[in-house]
Design a protein around this motif. Structure first.
Motif, PDB file in Angstrom:
ATOM      1  N   ILE A 238      -0.601   0.621 -15.366  1.00  0.00           N
ATOM      2  CA  ILE A 238      -1.294   0.892 -14.105  1.00  0.00           C
ATOM      3  C   ILE A 238      -0.438   1.769 -13.208  1.00  0.00           C
ATOM      4  CG2 ILE A 238      -0.455  -1.232 -12.986  1.00  0.00           C
ATOM      5  CD1 ILE A 238      -3.212  -1.334 -11.561  1.00  0.00           C
ATOM      6  N   ASN A 239      -1.043   2.741 -12.570  1.00  0.00           N
ATOM      7  CA  ASN A 239      -0.348   3.594 -11.621  1.00  0.00           C
ATOM      8  C   ASN A 239      -0.125   2.830 -10.316  1.00  0.00           C
ATOM      9  OD1 ASN A 239      -0.271   5.896 -13.323  1.00  0.00           O
ATOM     10  ND2 ASN A 239      -2.396   6.384 -12.773  1.00  0.00           N
ATOM     11  N   LEU A 240       1.066   3.008  -9.742  1.00  0.00           N
ATOM     12  CA  LEU A 240       1.430   2.312  -8.507  1.00  0.00           C
ATOM     13  C   LEU A 240       1.670   3.315  -7.388  1.00  0.00           C
ATOM     14  CD1 LEU A 240       4.039  -0.283  -9.874  1.00  0.00           C
ATOM     15  CD2 LEU A 240       1.556  -0.558  -9.656  1.00  0.00           C
ATOM     16  N   ASN A 241       1.488   2.840  -6.131  1.00  0.00           N
ATOM     17  CA  ASN A 241       1.766   3.675  -4.965  1.00  0.00           C
ATOM     18  C   ASN A 241       2.379   2.796  -3.875  1.00  0.00           C
ATOM     19  OD1 ASN A 241       1.710   5.289  -2.614  1.00  0.00           O
ATOM     20  ND2 ASN A 241      -0.024   6.463  -3.415  1.00  0.00           N
ATOM     21  N   ARG A 242       3.696   2.688  -3.903  1.00  0.00           N
ATOM     22  CA  ARG A 242       4.397   1.836  -2.952  1.00  0.00           C
ATOM     23  C   ARG A 242       4.220   2.328  -1.521  1.00  0.00           C
ATOM     24  NH1 ARG A 242       9.592   1.401  -0.749  1.00  0.00           N
ATOM     25  NH2 ARG A 242      10.317  -0.760  -0.482  1.00  0.00           N
ATOM     26  N   GLU A 243       4.218   3.643  -1.318  1.00  0.00           N
ATOM     27  CA  GLU A 243       4.084   4.204   0.020  1.00  0.00           C
ATOM     28  C   GLU A 243       2.744   3.840   0.644  1.00  0.00           C
ATOM     29  OE1 GLU A 243       5.139   5.895  -2.648  1.00  0.00           O
ATOM     30  OE2 GLU A 243       7.256   5.855  -2.044  1.00  0.00           O
ATOM     31  N   ARG A 244       1.688   3.835  -0.171  1.00  0.00           N
ATOM     32  CA  ARG A 244       0.369   3.466   0.329  1.00  0.00           C
ATOM     33  C   ARG A 244       0.344   2.014   0.793  1.00  0.00           C
ATOM     34  NH1 ARG A 244      -5.026   3.946  -3.372  1.00  0.00           N
ATOM     35  NH2 ARG A 244      -4.143   2.025  -4.244  1.00  0.00           N
ATOM     36  N   CYS A 245       1.081   1.165   0.077  1.00  0.00           N
ATOM     37  CA  CYS A 245       1.191  -0.244   0.444  1.00  0.00           C
ATOM     38  C   CYS A 245       1.922  -0.391   1.779  1.00  0.00           C
ATOM     39  CB  CYS A 245       1.928  -0.999  -0.663  1.00  0.00           C
ATOM     40  SG  CYS A 245       2.130  -2.760  -0.363  1.00  0.00           S
ATOM     41  N   ILE A 246       3.015   0.342   1.949  1.00  0.00           N
ATOM     42  CA  ILE A 246       3.777   0.288   3.194  1.00  0.00           C
ATOM     43  C   ILE A 246       2.910   0.744   4.360  1.00  0.00           C
ATOM     44  CG2 ILE A 246       5.708   1.314   4.445  1.00  0.00           C
ATOM     45  CD1 ILE A 246       7.197   1.424   1.747  1.00  0.00           C
ATOM     46  N   GLU A 247       2.163   1.818   4.171  1.00  0.00           N
ATOM     47  CA  GLU A 247       1.295   2.319   5.230  1.00  0.00           C
ATOM     48  C   GLU A 247       0.228   1.296   5.603  1.00  0.00           C
ATOM     49  OE1 GLU A 247       1.561   5.061   7.103  1.00  0.00           O
ATOM     50  OE2 GLU A 247       3.485   5.310   6.066  1.00  0.00           O
ATOM     51  N   ALA A 248      -0.274   0.566   4.622  1.00  0.00           N
ATOM     52  CA  ALA A 248      -1.290  -0.453   4.888  1.00  0.00           C
ATOM     53  C   ALA A 248      -0.710  -1.584   5.735  1.00  0.00           C
ATOM     54  CB  ALA A 248      -1.841  -1.003   3.576  1.00  0.00           C
ATOM     55  N   PHE A 249       0.534  -1.968   5.462  1.00  0.00           N
ATOM     56  CA  PHE A 249       1.186  -2.999   6.275  1.00  0.00           C
ATOM     57  C   PHE A 249       1.487  -2.483   7.677  1.00  0.00           C
ATOM     58  CE2 PHE A 249       2.178  -5.348   2.296  1.00  0.00           C
ATOM     59  CZ  PHE A 249       1.695  -6.589   2.692  1.00  0.00           C
ATOM     60  N   LYS A 250       1.833  -1.217   7.774  1.00  0.00           N
ATOM     61  CA  LYS A 250       2.057  -0.629   9.097  1.00  0.00           C
ATOM     62  C   LYS A 250       0.780  -0.677   9.931  1.00  0.00           C
ATOM     63  CE  LYS A 250       5.912   2.505   8.132  1.00  0.00           C
ATOM     64  NZ  LYS A 250       6.361   3.924   8.078  1.00  0.00           N
ATOM     65  N   ALA A 251      -0.357  -0.478   9.269  1.00  0.00           N
ATOM     66  CA  ALA A 251      -1.644  -0.527   9.971  1.00  0.00           C
ATOM     67  C   ALA A 251      -1.943  -1.930  10.500  1.00  0.00           C
ATOM     68  CB  ALA A 251      -2.765  -0.070   9.042  1.00  0.00           C
ATOM     69  N   LEU A 252      -1.285  -2.937   9.922  1.00  0.00           N
ATOM     70  CA  LEU A 252      -1.458  -4.309  10.401  1.00  0.00           C
ATOM     71  C   LEU A 252      -0.519  -4.620  11.565  1.00  0.00           C
ATOM     72  CD1 LEU A 252      -1.778  -6.306   7.040  1.00  0.00           C
ATOM     73  CD2 LEU A 252      -3.604  -5.518   8.558  1.00  0.00           C
ATOM     74  N   GLY A 253       0.319  -3.644  11.932  1.00  0.00           N
ATOM     75  CA  GLY A 253       1.221  -3.844  13.059  1.00  0.00           C
ATOM     76  C   GLY A 253       2.677  -3.895  12.682  1.00  0.00           C
ATOM     77  N   LEU A 254       3.011  -3.358  11.546  1.00  0.00           N
ATOM     78  CA  LEU A 254       4.389  -3.381  11.058  1.00  0.00           C
ATOM     79  C   LEU A 254       5.166  -2.226  11.667  1.00  0.00           C
ATOM     80  CD1 LEU A 254       6.117  -4.943   8.855  1.00  0.00           C
ATOM     81  CD2 LEU A 254       5.608  -3.026   7.379  1.00  0.00           C
ATOM     82  N   ASP A 255       5.963  -2.503  12.711  1.00  0.00           N
ATOM     83  CA  ASP A 255       6.759  -1.429  13.309  1.00  0.00           C
ATOM     84  C   ASP A 255       8.017  -1.194  12.483  1.00  0.00           C
ATOM     85  OD1 ASP A 255       8.602  -3.413  13.992  1.00  0.00           O
ATOM     86  OD2 ASP A 255       7.718  -3.677  15.970  1.00  0.00           O
ATOM     87  N   GLU A 256       8.796  -0.202  12.868  1.00  0.00           N
ATOM     88  CA  GLU A 256       9.960   0.196  12.073  1.00  0.00           C
ATOM     89  C   GLU A 256      10.988  -0.929  11.980  1.00  0.00           C
ATOM     90  OE1 GLU A 256      11.734   2.838   9.539  1.00  0.00           O
ATOM     91  OE2 GLU A 256       9.843   3.110  10.613  1.00  0.00           O
ATOM     92  N   MET A 257      11.214  -1.628  13.085  1.00  0.00           N
ATOM     93  CA  MET A 257      12.192  -2.711  13.080  1.00  0.00           C
ATOM     94  C   MET A 257      11.754  -3.835  12.152  1.00  0.00           C
ATOM     95  SD  MET A 257      13.722  -4.882  16.302  1.00  0.00           S
ATOM     96  CE  MET A 257      14.288  -3.363  17.061  1.00  0.00           C
ATOM     97  N   THR A 258      10.463  -4.161  12.206  1.00  0.00           N
ATOM     98  CA  THR A 258       9.945  -5.219  11.343  1.00  0.00           C
ATOM     99  C   THR A 258       9.996  -4.803   9.881  1.00  0.00           C
ATOM    100  OG1 THR A 258       8.432  -5.842  13.127  1.00  0.00           O
ATOM    101  CG2 THR A 258       8.019  -6.793  10.960  1.00  0.00           C
ATOM    102  N   PHE A 259       9.687  -3.535   9.623  1.00  0.00           N
ATOM    103  CA  PHE A 259       9.756  -3.036   8.253  1.00  0.00           C
ATOM    104  C   PHE A 259      11.170  -3.174   7.698  1.00  0.00           C
ATOM    105  CE2 PHE A 259      10.667   0.572   5.390  1.00  0.00           C
ATOM    106  CZ  PHE A 259       9.870   0.179   4.330  1.00  0.00           C
ATOM    107  N   ASN A 260      12.173  -2.847   8.511  1.00  0.00           N
ATOM    108  CA  ASN A 260      13.560  -2.981   8.074  1.00  0.00           C
ATOM    109  C   ASN A 260      13.907  -4.433   7.776  1.00  0.00           C
ATOM    110  OD1 ASN A 260      14.061  -0.245   8.271  1.00  0.00           O
ATOM    111  ND2 ASN A 260      14.806  -0.365  10.374  1.00  0.00           N
TER     112      ASN A 260
END
Length: 206
Positions: free
Chosen positions: A16-38
Motif C-alpha cells: 500500500i502507498n503511504l503519505n505521512r505528510e497528508r496524515c500530519i496535515e490532517a492532524f494539523k486541521a484538528l488543531g495541531l500547532d507546531e509546538m504540539t506537533f513537536n
C-alpha cells in the motif's frame, strides 16, 4: 529466486502507498500547532509504537491523541486523520499477489495497528468478491503479536507457526534494517523502494 517456495510481504510501501505528510496535515486541521506537533514527535515511541505493539487499544490510542491535542474531538475524527496516511494499493499489485498465492505460500508480516489494518482489509482485501485468503495464507500483525520488526522474535514466531524454511523464503520489506534482521535468520530478502513495481522478481516463474 531459485528454490523459493514462500513469500513474506510487508504491507506499508511494499503493497500500500503511504503519505505521512497528508496524515500530519490532517492532524494539523484538528488543531495541531507546531509546538504540539513537536511534542508528539518526542513521545512517538510512547504512543504510536505502543499502539502498533498492541499495548494500548484503539480507544486508548484516541484518548492519548485527544489528550495531546488538548481538544474534545470525536474518535471518528482522530481515526479519519490517522487513516490519511494510507493511500491506495495499485490494482496490478492486488492481481499479482492473488496470482502468486496460487504458486507459492504467501504471507503478510506487518508493523501495523488495528485502525489501519481493518481499513486495509475491508477496503482492499475483502472487496470485489475476494477474501483475505485469496491474497495470503496467513497474516502476522505486530499489534496482535505484541512484537515488531526488526525484532527477530517476530520472524521466529512466523516460521514456528507456518513451518516454512527460511532459506526457501523471500521477505520483501521497504526497510533495510528489517531485511537485515530476516537475512540474519537465513531468509532471502528484497528491499522494495517507494512505488516500485517488484513483480518482475517473479516473472521467470509465472
Amino acid at each position: 529466486m531459485n528454490n523459493i517456495k514462500n513469500i513474506v510481504f510487508d504491507l506499508g510501501v511494499v503493497i500500500i502507498n503511504l503519505n505521512r505528510e497528508r496524515c500530519i496535515e490532517a492532524f494539523k486541521a484538528l488543531g495541531l500547532d507546531e509546538m504540539t506537533f513537536n511534542s508528539i514527535q518526542e513521545v512517538e515511541q510512547n504512543i504510536f509504537n505502543r499502539y502498533e505493539l498492541g499495548e494500548i487499544s484503539s480507544e486508548e490510542f484516541c484518548n492519548q491523541v485527544r489528550s495531546i491535542l488538548n481538544k474534545n474531538i470525536e474518535n471518528e475524527e482522530i481515526e479519519k486523520a490517522w487513516l490519511k496516511m494510507l493511500c491506495d494499493i495499485p490494482q496490478y499489485k492486488l492481481e499479482a499477489i492473488r496470482g502468486l498465492n496460487k504458486k507459492y505460500r504467501v504471507f503478510l508480516l506487518s508493523n501495523t495497528n488495528e485502525i489501519h489494518w481493518q481499513w486495509c482489509k475491508d477496503i482492499f482485501f475483502e472487496n470485489d468478491g475476494f477474501e483475505l485468503s485469496d491474497y495470503f495464507e496467513d497474516v502476522f500483525l505486530s499489534y496482535e503479536m505484541h512484537l515488531m520488526k526488526p525484532d527477530k522474535k517476530i520472524f521466529e514466531r512466523l516460521t514456528a507457526k507456518t513451518g516454512i524454511a527460511c532459506n526457501e523464503t523471500i521477505f520483501i520489506d521497504d526497510s533495510d534494517i528489517n531485511c537485515l534482521s530476516a537475512m540474519n535468520l537465513g531468509f532471502k530478502t528484497y528491499t522494495a523502494k517507494k512505488e516500485e513495481n517488484w513483480t518482475y522478481l517473479f516473472n521467470s516463474k509465472q
